[in-house]
Design a protein around this motif. Structure first.
Motif, PDB file in Angstrom:
ATOM      1  N   PHE A  32       0.835  -1.207   0.000  1.00  0.00           N
ATOM      2  CA  PHE A  32       0.000   0.000   0.000  1.00  0.00           C
ATOM      3  C   PHE A  32       0.869   1.258   0.000  1.00  0.00           C
ATOM      4  CE2 PHE A  32      -2.504   3.256   2.311  1.00  0.00           C
ATOM      5  CZ  PHE A  32      -3.575   3.358   1.436  1.00  0.00           C
ATOM      6  N   ILE A  33       1.853   1.308   0.892  1.00  0.00           N
ATOM      7  CA  ILE A  33       2.777   2.444   0.931  1.00  0.00           C
ATOM      8  C   ILE A  33       3.555   2.540  -0.379  1.00  0.00           C
ATOM      9  CG2 ILE A  33       4.779   3.430   2.105  1.00  0.00           C
ATOM     10  CD1 ILE A  33       2.234   3.568   3.746  1.00  0.00           C
ATOM     11  N   HIS A  34       3.943   1.391  -0.919  1.00  0.00           N
ATOM     12  CA  HIS A  34       4.655   1.329  -2.188  1.00  0.00           C
ATOM     13  C   HIS A  34       3.838   1.978  -3.299  1.00  0.00           C
ATOM     14  CE1 HIS A  34       6.043  -1.642  -5.603  1.00  0.00           C
ATOM     15  NE2 HIS A  34       6.147  -0.388  -5.962  1.00  0.00           N
ATOM     16  N   ILE A  35       2.553   1.643  -3.393  1.00  0.00           N
ATOM     17  CA  ILE A  35       1.693   2.195  -4.441  1.00  0.00           C
ATOM     18  C   ILE A  35       1.597   3.713  -4.317  1.00  0.00           C
ATOM     19  CG2 ILE A  35      -0.673   2.275  -5.321  1.00  0.00           C
ATOM     20  CD1 ILE A  35      -0.880  -0.706  -4.450  1.00  0.00           C
ATOM     21  N   ILE A  36       1.396   4.196  -3.089  1.00  0.00           N
ATOM     22  CA  ILE A  36       1.282   5.643  -2.870  1.00  0.00           C
ATOM     23  C   ILE A  36       2.577   6.356  -3.262  1.00  0.00           C
ATOM     24  CG2 ILE A  36       1.022   7.428  -1.109  1.00  0.00           C
ATOM     25  CD1 ILE A  36      -0.844   5.546   0.376  1.00  0.00           C
ATOM     26  N   LEU A  37       3.709   5.824  -2.805  1.00  0.00           N
ATOM     27  CA  LEU A  37       4.995   6.473  -3.087  1.00  0.00           C
ATOM     28  C   LEU A  37       5.330   6.435  -4.568  1.00  0.00           C
ATOM     29  CD1 LEU A  37       7.091   5.078  -0.095  1.00  0.00           C
ATOM     30  CD2 LEU A  37       6.180   7.388  -0.354  1.00  0.00           C
ATOM     31  N   GLU A  38       5.008   5.328  -5.232  1.00  0.00           N
ATOM     32  CA  GLU A  38       5.312   5.229  -6.657  1.00  0.00           C
ATOM     33  C   GLU A  38       4.471   6.193  -7.474  1.00  0.00           C
ATOM     34  OE1 GLU A  38       4.781   1.513  -9.278  1.00  0.00           O
ATOM     35  OE2 GLU A  38       6.851   1.401  -8.569  1.00  0.00           O
ATOM     36  N   ASN A  39       3.231   6.437  -7.048  1.00  0.00           N
ATOM     37  CA  ASN A  39       2.397   7.413  -7.743  1.00  0.00           C
ATOM     38  C   ASN A  39       2.940   8.827  -7.581  1.00  0.00           C
ATOM     39  OD1 ASN A  39       0.457   5.855  -8.981  1.00  0.00           O
ATOM     40  ND2 ASN A  39      -0.904   5.826  -7.212  1.00  0.00           N
ATOM     41  N   LYS A  40       3.529   9.098  -6.417  1.00  0.00           N
ATOM     42  CA  LYS A  40       4.058  10.430  -6.151  1.00  0.00           C
ATOM     43  C   LYS A  40       5.426  10.656  -6.790  1.00  0.00           C
ATOM     44  CE  LYS A  40       0.779  12.063  -3.447  1.00  0.00           C
ATOM     45  NZ  LYS A  40       0.006  13.280  -3.780  1.00  0.00           N
ATOM     46  N   ASN A  41       6.285   9.618  -6.776  1.00  0.00           N
ATOM     47  CA  ASN A  41       7.680   9.793  -7.188  1.00  0.00           C
ATOM     48  C   ASN A  41       8.013   9.140  -8.522  1.00  0.00           C
ATOM     49  OD1 ASN A  41       9.150  10.992  -4.605  1.00  0.00           O
ATOM     50  ND2 ASN A  41       7.679   9.485  -3.884  1.00  0.00           N
ATOM     51  N   ARG A  42       7.179   8.174  -8.946  1.00  0.00           N
ATOM     52  CA  ARG A  42       7.409   7.453 -10.194  1.00  0.00           C
ATOM     53  C   ARG A  42       8.827   6.869 -10.247  1.00  0.00           C
ATOM     54  NH1 ARG A  42       3.069   8.459 -13.223  1.00  0.00           N
ATOM     55  NH2 ARG A  42       1.904  10.380 -12.828  1.00  0.00           N
ATOM     56  N   SER A  43       9.239   6.287  -9.137  1.00  0.00           N
ATOM     57  CA  SER A  43      10.574   5.692  -9.055  1.00  0.00           C
ATOM     58  C   SER A  43      10.471   4.179  -9.018  1.00  0.00           C
ATOM     59  CB  SER A  43      11.295   6.198  -7.798  1.00  0.00           C
ATOM     60  OG  SER A  43      12.521   5.536  -7.623  1.00  0.00           O
ATOM     61  N   LYS A  44      11.233   3.511  -9.872  1.00  0.00           N
ATOM     62  CA  LYS A  44      11.248   2.047  -9.907  1.00  0.00           C
ATOM     63  C   LYS A  44      12.036   1.464  -8.737  1.00  0.00           C
ATOM     64  CE  LYS A  44      12.881   2.458 -14.021  1.00  0.00           C
ATOM     65  NZ  LYS A  44      13.490   2.252 -15.352  1.00  0.00           N
ATOM     66  N   LEU A  45      12.841   2.299  -8.092  1.00  0.00           N
ATOM     67  CA  LEU A  45      13.679   1.792  -7.006  1.00  0.00           C
ATOM     68  C   LEU A  45      12.849   1.331  -5.820  1.00  0.00           C
ATOM     69  CD1 LEU A  45      16.531   4.457  -7.089  1.00  0.00           C
ATOM     70  CD2 LEU A  45      16.628   2.097  -7.909  1.00  0.00           C
ATOM     71  N   ILE A  46      11.701   1.980  -5.587  1.00  0.00           N
ATOM     72  CA  ILE A  46      10.856   1.584  -4.459  1.00  0.00           C
ATOM     73  C   ILE A  46      10.393   0.153  -4.636  1.00  0.00           C
ATOM     74  CG2 ILE A  46       8.697   2.050  -3.238  1.00  0.00           C
ATOM     75  CD1 ILE A  46       9.039   4.993  -4.066  1.00  0.00           C
ATOM     76  N   GLY A  47       9.905  -0.178  -5.822  1.00  0.00           N
ATOM     77  CA  GLY A  47       9.470  -1.547  -6.094  1.00  0.00           C
ATOM     78  C   GLY A  47      10.620  -2.535  -6.070  1.00  0.00           C
ATOM     79  N   ALA A  48      11.780  -2.105  -6.551  1.00  0.00           N
ATOM     80  CA  ALA A  48      12.934  -3.005  -6.626  1.00  0.00           C
ATOM     81  C   ALA A  48      13.421  -3.430  -5.252  1.00  0.00           C
ATOM     82  CB  ALA A  48      14.067  -2.326  -7.395  1.00  0.00           C
ATOM     83  N   VAL A  49      13.266  -2.555  -4.234  1.00  0.00           N
ATOM     84  CA  VAL A  49      13.721  -2.918  -2.888  1.00  0.00           C
ATOM     85  C   VAL A  49      12.585  -3.434  -2.011  1.00  0.00           C
ATOM     86  CG1 VAL A  49      15.636  -1.289  -2.966  1.00  0.00           C
ATOM     87  CG2 VAL A  49      13.448  -0.537  -2.028  1.00  0.00           C
ATOM     88  N   ASN A  50      11.349  -3.032  -2.310  1.00  0.00           N
ATOM     89  CA  ASN A  50      10.226  -3.425  -1.458  1.00  0.00           C
ATOM     90  C   ASN A  50       9.667  -4.806  -1.801  1.00  0.00           C
ATOM     91  OD1 ASN A  50       7.910  -2.990   0.399  1.00  0.00           O
ATOM     92  ND2 ASN A  50       6.750  -2.924  -1.507  1.00  0.00           N
ATOM     93  N   ILE A  51       9.562  -5.110  -3.085  1.00  0.00           N
ATOM     94  CA  ILE A  51       8.942  -6.369  -3.503  1.00  0.00           C
ATOM     95  C   ILE A  51       9.715  -7.594  -2.979  1.00  0.00           C
ATOM     96  CG2 ILE A  51       8.331  -7.795  -5.489  1.00  0.00           C
ATOM     97  CD1 ILE A  51       6.403  -5.539  -4.972  1.00  0.00           C
ATOM     98  N   PRO A  52      11.060  -7.609  -2.991  1.00  0.00           N
ATOM     99  CA  PRO A  52      11.757  -8.779  -2.428  1.00  0.00           C
ATOM    100  C   PRO A  52      11.428  -9.017  -0.952  1.00  0.00           C
ATOM    101  CG  PRO A  52      13.265  -7.469  -3.734  1.00  0.00           C
ATOM    102  CD  PRO A  52      12.014  -6.668  -3.605  1.00  0.00           C
TER     103      PRO A  52
END
Length: 323
Positions: free
Chosen positions: A84-104
């Motif tokens: 949930f936090i990942h989705i919010i942050l990615e919408n605001k920052n459009r950074s792939k790094l959040i998903g790359a470190v959070n999903i694992p």
């Protein structure tokens, strides 16, 4: 309706999608020009979040109380919070790094909950008297969301240290906007090289790739550092509210606001570490590497507070966890 079958199916779908989404995000970093990977990663995270949300709601409906009474449910809720936090942050920052470190991390949590915990611990049980309170939803949910937020912010600090490769990156100025950076690299010789680079500057030699590479790398490090600072700045107030709510609930349940229970002690240690991190950033006494190390320590302390203390099987917070 067979609630258990529905919940197991949704958790298995979440696990499979987390694995696929992990490959998508990492492929997006390896091949940044394939823009469809960004959209696919975001859609995958949203579907995962919905699957976990439906799972938690179904357990809530089935058992009649908010699904945070045991380790299995809290792991599912933590993963939901991370996505949930990942989705919010990615919408605001459009950074792939959040998903790359959070999903694992989310993948590891779901795998641990599904494959490591025995079936008995995955089943809901009647609440013990101390947990039969409206404070269960408020205190525990806020604490879990704060953990999720602090974990993501700390992961970005760990990524900062990995990319900097031991070099001393010092930011001078505020943690918002464009900043000058100083990169200090210690060579094998006695001397050290210091390179001062102004982020706003465009005076790089176009025929030289080395300054451009340094500029891109420092710009990436600045983005990671700023994002980590803002995320931890969001998680810290949530942690504070959660601890205060827990103290009020403890007084209602046990007659004391603070008992120096192992969980309470480690929650205080977690609060102090991230308070020190934010203080150092706010006062600009530390920049770059040092606060990133402090946030990385905070990552370990969060997990000790969340899981480590409970595996000891001692204290007032061991309900539904480990006997």
């Amino acid at each position: 309706m067979n609630w258990n079958s529905l919940q197991n199916t949704l958790v298995n779908i979440s696990f499979a999608l987390l694995l696929i989404t992990l490959l998508i995000y990492w492929s997006g970093i390896a091949f940044p020009k394939i823009y469809i990977l960004n959209t696919a990663g975001k859609v995958g995270t949203i579907v995962i979040n919905l699957c976990l949300c439906i799972t938690l709601i179904s357990r809530w409906i089935e058992n009649g109380y908010f699904p945070l009474s045991n380790l299995y449910e809290s792991l599912l809720f933590l993963t939901w919070g991370l996505t949930f936090i990942h989705i919010i942050l990615e919408n605001k920052n459009r950074s792939k790094l959040i998903g790359a470190v959070n999903i694992p991390v989310s993948l590891f949590i779901i795998a641990f909950a599904s494959f490591s915990l025995p079936a008995e611990m995955q089943k809901a049980a009647p609440l013990v008297p101390a947990l039969r309170s409206n404070w269960l939803m408020m205190h525990v949910s806020i604490m879990m969301i704060s953990y999720a937020t602090l974990i993501i912010g700390s992961l970005l600090s760990i990524l900062f240290l990995i990319i900097s490769q031991g070099q001393n990156i010092e930011l001078t100025g505020s943690s918002f906007g464009s900043l000058p950076m100083k990169l200090t690299t210690e060579n094998s010789s006695d001397s050290s090289q210091e390179i001062n680079i102004e982020i706003k500057s465009k005076s790089f030699n176009k025929n030289s790739h080395k300054p451009t590479d340094r500029y891109s790398r420092l710009n990436l490090l600045q983005s990671i550092d700023n994002l980590s600072y803002r995320i931890i700045g969001l998680g810290f107030p949530l942690l504070t509210i959660g601890i205060i709510a827990g103290a009020v609930w403890a007084n209602e349940a046990w007659g004391s606001y603070w008992s120096w229970d192992p969980k309470e002690t480690w929650a205080l240690i977690t609060w102090l570490i991230f308070a020190a991190y934010l203080h150092s950033r706010f006062t600009k006494s530390w920049q770059g590497k040092k606060p990133a190390i402090l946030a990385s320590i905070g990552f370990l302390v969060v997990w000790i507070c969340y899981l480590g203390v409970n595996f000891l099987g001692k204290g007032l917070h061991s309900y539904g966890w480990v006997s």
